[in-house]
Design a protein around this motif. Structure first.
Motif, short mmCIF file in Angstrom:
data_model
loop_
_atom_site.label_atom_id
_atom_site.label_comp_id
_atom_site.label_asym_id
_atom_site.label_seq_id
_atom_site.Cartn_x
_atom_site.Cartn_y
_atom_site.Cartn_z
N LYS A 25 14.51 12.34 43.07
CA LYS A 25 14.68 13.10 41.82
C LYS A 25 16.13 13.25 41.36
O LYS A 25 16.49 14.26 40.75
CB LYS A 25 14.04 14.50 41.94
N VAL A 26 16.95 12.23 41.63
CA VAL A 26 18.29 12.27 41.04
C VAL A 26 18.15 12.08 39.53
O VAL A 26 17.16 11.53 39.05
CB VAL A 26 19.21 11.18 41.62
N LYS A 27 19.14 12.52 38.78
CA LYS A 27 19.10 12.39 37.32
C LYS A 27 19.37 10.94 36.94
O LYS A 27 20.46 10.41 37.20
CB LYS A 27 20.12 13.31 36.67
N ASP A 81 19.85 9.45 34.13
CA ASP A 81 20.87 9.19 33.12
C ASP A 81 22.11 10.06 33.28
O ASP A 81 22.80 10.38 32.31
CB ASP A 81 20.28 9.34 31.71
N ALA A 82 22.41 10.44 34.53
CA ALA A 82 23.66 11.15 34.81
C ALA A 82 24.84 10.28 34.39
O ALA A 82 24.77 9.05 34.47
CB ALA A 82 23.75 11.50 36.29
N THR A 97 25.99 5.76 31.99
CA THR A 97 24.86 5.97 32.88
C THR A 97 24.84 4.85 33.92
O THR A 97 25.55 3.85 33.80
CB THR A 97 23.53 5.94 32.10
N SER A 132 15.17 4.94 32.08
CA SER A 132 16.55 5.16 31.65
C SER A 132 16.70 4.84 30.17
O SER A 132 16.08 3.91 29.65
CB SER A 132 17.51 4.29 32.47
#
Length: 210
Positions: free
Chosen positions: A38-40, A42-43, A50, A72
């Motif tokens: 569950k990492v972001k 589009d960090a 991104t 993404s």
């Protein structure tokens, strides 16, 4: 700060998260593991990129595919207005470009010069990319902040060789306005003549250029 400056001017994103690093290395297994944790997706890194844009910078096709399929944003822009879609088009990264086109690429989005993906693709001689973008429906007569269309850039910034001749042919076939001049009133035909691009001149004349 110096490192961030280098990142912006070079167009290279800095790998500030494990997902960015995995994208740069084309490490699909790591990407899938990170996304399952569950990492972001589009960090952003310090350049505003991104992980998908990092993969696009490096033409990491497998990584880009994994990120795009996972959702993404193909239109997410960095601090210099590059997105995965725009960058893939400009650099002729055809496989990634085609994936962005089937996953919501905004054909009207523009880069920092106010140009669509078609304009730098035409300038840089990416024939198949130009063909793909035309078929996708990108406006052929869009004018960028310099006052140039894709046709004008293909002539003004191209080398007059085979690739740019083919691009001019594609644009003409797509009904680009062969008489749409630049801000100084110089037409594509005049630019071709001034540069001695005789083959491009012939193509333009056959299309009614003046």
């Amino acid at each position: 700060m110096a490192m961030a400056s280098v990142s912006l001017t070079s167009g290279k994103a800095m790998s500030e998260t494990p997902l960015h690093a995995a994208a740069a290395k084309d490490d699909v297994e790591a990407i899938k593991k990170l996304l399952s944790d569950k990492v972001k997706i589009d960090a952003r890194d310090r350049s505003g990129a991104t992980a998908l844009l990092v993969a696009t910078h490096e033409n990491r096709i497998s990584a880009a595919a994994a990120l795009i399929e996972a959702g993404s944003d193909v239109n997410a822009k960095d601090k210099i207005n590059d997105s995965p879609y725009l960058y893939a088009g400009a650099r002729g990264h055809l496989e990634i470009l085609m994936m962005t086109l089937t996953h919501g690429a905004d054909l009207k989005s523009t880069n920092r010069y106010g140009g669509t993906a078609l304009i730098p693709a035409a300038e840089r001689g990416h024939v198949e990319t130009v063909r793909t973008l035309i078929e996708a429906g990108v406006e052929v007569d869009h004018v960028n902040n310099l006052g140039w269309t894709a046709l004008l850039e293909a002539i003004i910034l191209g080398d007059g060789g085979d690739r740019h001749q083919r691009i001019v042919e594609l644009l003409v076939k797509a009904e680009a306005d062969v008489n749409l001049a630049d801000r100084e009133g110089v037409t594509p035909l005049q630019h071709a003549r001034s540069r001695g691009y005789t083959e491009i001149e012939k193509i333009l004349l056959a299309a009614g250029a003046r």
